[in-house]
Scaffold this active site. Structure first.
Site, PDB file in Angstrom:
ATOM      1  N   ARG A 128      -7.726  23.400  45.360  1.00 16.11           N
ATOM      2  CA  ARG A 128      -8.093  22.995  46.712  1.00 16.11           C
ATOM      3  C   ARG A 128      -9.173  23.877  47.347  1.00 16.11           C
ATOM      4  O   ARG A 128      -9.712  23.562  48.390  1.00 16.11           O
ATOM      5  CB  ARG A 128      -6.822  22.971  47.590  1.00 16.11           C
ATOM      6  CG  ARG A 128      -5.880  21.838  47.240  1.00 16.11           C
ATOM      7  CD  ARG A 128      -4.488  22.054  47.816  1.00 16.11           C
ATOM      8  NE  ARG A 128      -3.685  22.992  47.013  1.00 16.11           N
ATOM      9  CZ  ARG A 128      -2.426  23.336  47.288  1.00 16.11           C
ATOM     10  NH1 ARG A 128      -1.826  22.852  48.353  1.00 16.11           N
ATOM     11  NH2 ARG A 128      -1.765  24.172  46.512  1.00 16.11           N
ATOM     12  N   LYS A 181      -8.903  31.393  42.922  1.00 19.15           N
ATOM     13  CA  LYS A 181      -8.514  31.581  44.326  1.00 19.15           C
ATOM     14  C   LYS A 181      -8.177  33.021  44.677  1.00 19.15           C
ATOM     15  O   LYS A 181      -8.648  33.547  45.688  1.00 19.15           O
ATOM     16  CB  LYS A 181      -7.333  30.672  44.652  1.00 19.15           C
ATOM     17  CG  LYS A 181      -6.798  30.858  46.054  1.00 19.15           C
ATOM     18  CD  LYS A 181      -5.845  29.778  46.466  1.00 19.15           C
ATOM     19  CE  LYS A 181      -4.556  29.808  45.688  1.00 19.15           C
ATOM     20  NZ  LYS A 181      -3.648  28.741  46.153  1.00 19.15           N
ATOM     21  N   ASP A 223      -1.694  34.489  46.609  1.00 18.71           N
ATOM     22  CA  ASP A 223      -2.429  33.757  47.653  1.00 18.71           C
ATOM     23  C   ASP A 223      -1.749  33.858  49.018  1.00 18.71           C
ATOM     24  O   ASP A 223      -2.003  33.042  49.897  1.00 18.71           O
ATOM     25  CB  ASP A 223      -2.652  32.291  47.242  1.00 18.71           C
ATOM     26  CG  ASP A 223      -1.356  31.494  47.153  1.00 18.71           C
ATOM     27  OD1 ASP A 223      -0.266  32.100  47.136  1.00 18.71           O
ATOM     28  OD2 ASP A 223      -1.438  30.248  47.096  1.00 18.71           O
ATOM     29  N   GLY A 276       6.811  23.905  50.606  1.00 15.67           N
ATOM     30  CA  GLY A 276       8.147  23.479  50.199  1.00 15.67           C
ATOM     31  C   GLY A 276       9.082  23.570  51.402  1.00 15.67           C
ATOM     32  O   GLY A 276       9.008  24.528  52.176  1.00 15.67           O
ATOM     33  N   ARG A 307     -32.180  51.766  51.845  1.00 15.51           N
ATOM     34  CA  ARG A 307     -31.733  51.158  50.590  1.00 15.51           C
ATOM     35  C   ARG A 307     -30.934  52.188  49.788  1.00 15.51           C
ATOM     36  O   ARG A 307     -30.887  53.357  50.156  1.00 15.51           O
ATOM     37  CB  ARG A 307     -32.946  50.629  49.833  1.00 15.51           C
ATOM     38  CG  ARG A 307     -33.568  49.394  50.536  1.00 15.51           C
ATOM     39  CD  ARG A 307     -34.941  49.083  50.030  1.00 15.51           C
ATOM     40  NE  ARG A 307     -34.957  48.971  48.578  1.00 15.51           N
ATOM     41  CZ  ARG A 307     -36.060  49.077  47.833  1.00 15.51           C
ATOM     42  NH1 ARG A 307     -37.235  49.306  48.407  1.00 15.51           N
ATOM     43  NH2 ARG A 307     -36.001  48.950  46.530  1.00 15.51           N
ATOM     44  N   ASN A 328     -42.644  66.301  59.467  1.00 18.45           N
ATOM     45  CA  ASN A 328     -43.013  65.159  60.297  1.00 18.45           C
ATOM     46  C   ASN A 328     -43.802  64.169  59.456  1.00 18.45           C
ATOM     47  O   ASN A 328     -44.845  64.502  58.904  1.00 18.45           O
ATOM     48  CB  ASN A 328     -43.854  65.618  61.481  1.00 18.45           C
ATOM     49  CG  ASN A 328     -44.082  64.459  62.435  1.00 18.45           C
ATOM     50  OD1 ASN A 328     -43.241  64.158  63.265  1.00 18.45           O
ATOM     51  ND2 ASN A 328     -45.212  63.782  62.266  1.00 18.45           N
ATOM     52  N   ASN A 333     -45.117  54.782  45.024  1.00 18.35           N
ATOM     53  CA  ASN A 333     -44.225  55.323  44.010  1.00 18.35           C
ATOM     54  C   ASN A 333     -44.196  54.492  42.736  1.00 18.35           C
ATOM     55  O   ASN A 333     -43.548  54.863  41.780  1.00 18.35           O
ATOM     56  CB  ASN A 333     -42.803  55.447  44.564  1.00 18.35           C
ATOM     57  CG  ASN A 333     -42.238  54.106  45.014  1.00 18.35           C
ATOM     58  OD1 ASN A 333     -42.988  53.249  45.502  1.00 18.35           O
ATOM     59  ND2 ASN A 333     -40.961  53.914  44.841  1.00 18.35           N
TER      60      ASN A 333
HETATM   61  C1  UD1 Z   1       4.317  27.346  46.459  1.00 16.94           C
HETATM   62  C2  UD1 Z   1       5.787  26.927  46.498  1.00 16.94           C
HETATM   63  C3  UD1 Z   1       6.075  26.303  47.849  1.00 16.94           C
HETATM   64  C4  UD1 Z   1       5.757  27.273  48.955  1.00 16.94           C
HETATM   65  C5  UD1 Z   1       4.314  27.784  48.837  1.00 16.94           C
HETATM   66  C6  UD1 Z   1       4.125  28.911  49.799  1.00 16.94           C
HETATM   67  C7  UD1 Z   1       6.449  26.280  44.199  1.00 16.94           C
HETATM   68  C8  UD1 Z   1       6.675  25.147  43.276  1.00 16.94           C
HETATM   69  N1  UD1 Z   1       6.037  25.960  45.444  1.00 16.94           N
HETATM   70  O1  UD1 Z   1       3.547  26.164  46.576  1.00 16.94           O
HETATM   71  O2  UD1 Z   1       7.457  25.933  47.928  1.00 16.94           O
HETATM   72  O3  UD1 Z   1       5.954  26.661  50.213  1.00 16.94           O
HETATM   73  O4  UD1 Z   1       4.063  28.281  47.508  1.00 16.94           O
HETATM   74  O5  UD1 Z   1       2.793  29.369  49.817  1.00 16.94           O
HETATM   75  O6  UD1 Z   1       6.680  27.403  43.825  1.00 16.94           O
HETATM   76  N2  UD1 Z   1       0.726  30.368  40.073  1.00 16.94           N
HETATM   77  C9  UD1 Z   1       0.718  30.940  38.815  1.00 16.94           C
HETATM   78  N3  UD1 Z   1       0.958  30.161  37.727  1.00 16.94           N
HETATM   79  C10 UD1 Z   1       1.219  28.843  37.826  1.00 16.94           C
HETATM   80  C11 UD1 Z   1       1.237  28.245  39.119  1.00 16.94           C
HETATM   81  C12 UD1 Z   1       0.989  29.038  40.218  1.00 16.94           C
HETATM   82  O7  UD1 Z   1       0.497  32.143  38.684  1.00 16.94           O
HETATM   83  O8  UD1 Z   1       1.452  28.207  36.772  1.00 16.94           O
HETATM   84  C13 UD1 Z   1       0.471  31.213  41.243  1.00 16.94           C
HETATM   85  C14 UD1 Z   1      -0.795  30.823  41.997  1.00 16.94           C
HETATM   86  O9  UD1 Z   1      -1.916  31.529  41.513  1.00 16.94           O
HETATM   87  C15 UD1 Z   1      -0.444  31.206  43.428  1.00 16.94           C
HETATM   88  C16 UD1 Z   1       1.067  31.109  43.485  1.00 16.94           C
HETATM   89  O10 UD1 Z   1       1.523  31.075  42.142  1.00 16.94           O
HETATM   90  O11 UD1 Z   1      -0.835  32.530  43.712  1.00 16.94           O
HETATM   91  C17 UD1 Z   1       1.540  29.839  44.205  1.00 16.94           C
HETATM   92  O12 UD1 Z   1       1.000  28.704  43.547  1.00 16.94           O
HETATM   93  P1  UD1 Z   1       0.422  27.466  44.329  1.00 16.94           P
HETATM   94  O13 UD1 Z   1      -0.032  26.468  43.354  1.00 16.94           O
HETATM   95  O14 UD1 Z   1      -0.497  27.906  45.372  1.00 16.94           O
HETATM   96  O15 UD1 Z   1       1.785  26.903  44.997  1.00 16.94           O
HETATM   97  P2  UD1 Z   1       1.948  26.068  46.343  1.00 16.94           P
HETATM   98  O16 UD1 Z   1       1.614  24.660  46.083  1.00 16.94           O
HETATM   99  O17 UD1 Z   1       1.253  26.721  47.435  1.00 16.94           O
HETATM  100 CA    CA Z   2      -0.146  28.456  47.629  1.00 17.98          CA
END
Ligand code: UD1
Ligand code: CA
Length: 463
Positions: free
Chosen positions: A17, A24, A105, A142, A336, A380, A389
């Site tokens: 997104r 991200k 995130d 969620g 610089r 000065n 240069n």
């Molecule tokens: C997730 C939660 C949601 C919550 C929201 C809060 C789940 C299924 N959903 O949704 O309930 O309200 O966060 O912000 O957990 N990531 C990985 N590996 C993966 C998938 C995700 O490392 O396979 C990491 C992403 O980089 C991110 C975090 O997990 O930092 C959350 O993933 P994201 O896809 O943003 O979940 P949301 O849809 O926001």
């Molecule tokens: Ca998220």
């Protein structure tokens, strides 16, 4: 707090997104990749171990972690948050204690809130404690579904929610405290039967419930803190909140902002007492500013050290440079990378410096370019002076001793040296070294032709 804590930070996703080529979690908030903020929180709650689950652009995430005590778990394919935690748990087979899950995130989270979460988790002897919050607009999050007795029953993702569940305004922040042994077994029981065919960590709540385990929730009122960043609009909001936090911290430490909303200071900057900063100024990287300095409008200062009582007048750019105590720079000056100004130096209007040193009390007040120059103290530099240069191939040094006077409009053709106390006459082109105490003058002698203008007029009439 009583125990053993390990933190897993989920940071493998791309973040579709964001509509970006950059993963991200690498997008900066107040000048730093956003996932470094939860890393900092993990450090502050004294996690025995910090594990970052990485995937997209893992090498760049790794670079950003340089020098920090963070273990990496590579999630090659992003199959959901439960799969990410499974990856993170791989190195924790024998660990007994609490696992805190943070999201890369969710950068605004603070260690105070995590400490509260851990306190609730401990007090209630829970198997898992979810950090929740109530928001005005829960879309995308969620939803926390509670039983009539108020206990948390399950979490339903926005995509999988029906209309009645979509009404719920209490949301999952994606942050949890888990009992480690429970977590390492439960992540294998989660199925991917949902609209995204992903393994949702949120399903762990229902799995626990079915096993009769104790599930708790800590609802925080700090809604801003737990904001997840999924789009650039949320990124900009988080940026605003983080900047306000940073600026408040400086104001509490004795910094005056004429308008704090219009000053942009990165996380790792340090600013002394009784510093005044005017609007439009951007201070980035590892910059440090000494006490009692004044920074006027529209300056950008990057990775630089500004001394005590320095004045930077309007519209300057200062990069990777050092400005000594009591010096004055600007307006419209460009320092610089590699500039070092001593004490009480003056660098004025339209002066550009690069990789140059100016000793204490030296001045270059107007319209000058000094590159690869070593300038002593009390020198000065007249208006319009230019160090030549660069000859199209190499860069050469100009060395100017203490107490030298360089008149206006002088070209110093490097490599060249001007000895201590020498005097270079205005308009000279200096191609040879000037001995100490000497006068260097290299300009065509002036000739005055008396009556020349009248003669020309007469001539023109005749034609
Ligand atoms: C997730 C939660 C949601 C919550 C929201 C809060 C789940 C299924 N959903 O949704 O309930 O309200 O966060 O912000 O957990 N990531 C990985 N590996 C993966 C998938 C995700 O490392 O396979 C990491 C992403 O980089 C991110 C975090 O997990 O930092 C959350 O993933 P994201 O896809 O943003 O979940 P949301 O849809 O926001
Ligand atoms: Ca998220």
């Amino acid at each position: 707090m009583s125990r053993n804590i390990v933190t897993i930070i989920l940071a493998a996703g791309l973040g579709k997104r964001m509509k970006s080529g950059l993963a991200k979690v690498l997008h900066p908030v107040a000048g730093k990749p956003m996932f470094l903020y939860p890393v900092r929180v993990a450090e502050e709650i004294s996690s025995a171990k910090i594990i970052a689950v990485v995937g997209h652009q893992a090498d760049r995430v790794l670079d950003a972690l340089a020098g920090r005590n963070v273990e990496i778990a590579l999630q090659a394919e992003q199959k959901g948050t439960a799969d990410a935690v499974r990856t993170g748990m791989d190195s924790l087979k024998d660990y007994k204690g609490t696992v805190v899950i943070l999201c890369g995130d969710v950068p605004l989270i603070t260690s105070e809130t995590i400490k509260h979460l851990l306190a609730v988790h401990d007090e209630e002897k829970a198997s898992v404690t979810v950090l929740t919050t109530e928001v005005e607009d829960p879309s995308g999050y969620g939803r926390i579904v509670r039983n009539p007795d108020g206990l948390i029953a399950r979490i339903v993702e926005d995509r999988d929610a029906d209309d009645s569940i979509k009404q719920i305004r209490e949301v999952n922040t994606g942050i949890y405290a888990f009992d480690s042994r429970l977590l390492s077994s439960i992540v294998y029981e989660i199925r991917s039967e949902n609209s995204q065919k992903e393994f949702y960590l949120t399903d762990s709540i229902e799995v626990c419930r079915k096993k009769g385990l104790r599930v708790s929730a800590y609802k925080t009122s700090g809604t801003d803190e737990v904001m997840g960043i999924n789009s650039r609009i949320e990124l900009a909001r988080a940026e605003g909140i983080m900047r306000r936090r940073i600026n408040n911290r400086y104001m509490l430490n004795g910094v005056t902002f004429v308008n704090p909303e219009a000053v942009y200071i990165d996380m790792d900057v340090s600013i002394g007492r009784d510093v005044t900063i005017y609007p439009g100024t951007v201070i980035q990287g590892n910059t440090a500013i000494g006490d009692r300095s004044i920074i006027y409008s529209n300056n950008r200062i990057v990775n630089s050290r500004i001394g005590v009582g320095v004045t930077i007048k309007d519209s300057c750019v200062v990069e990777d440079s050092v400005i000594g105590d009591g010096s004055q720079v600007g307006p419209f000056a460009h320092l610089r990378p590699g500039v070092v100004l001593g004490r009480d130096v003056r660098v004025g209007n339209y002066v550009e410096l690069k990789k140059s040193v100016m000793g204490d009390g030296s001045k270059a007040n107007h319209l000058t370019y000094l590159g690869d120059a070593e300038i002593g103290s009390s020198v000065n530099i007249g208006a319009g002076t230019i160090t030549c240069n660069y000859d199209g191939q190499g860069k050469y040094k100009t060395i100017i001793g203490d107490g030298v006077f360089i008149g206006s409009d002088v070209q110093l053709v490097a490599p060249v040296k001007v000895g201590d106390g020498a005097f270079v006459a205005a308009g000279s082109t200096v191609t040879k070294d000037v001995p100490p105490g000497a006068l260097a003058i290299s300009r065509v002698e002036q000739e005055n032709r008396e009556g020349w203008v009248e003669e020309r007029k007469k001539k023109n009439k005749k034609q």
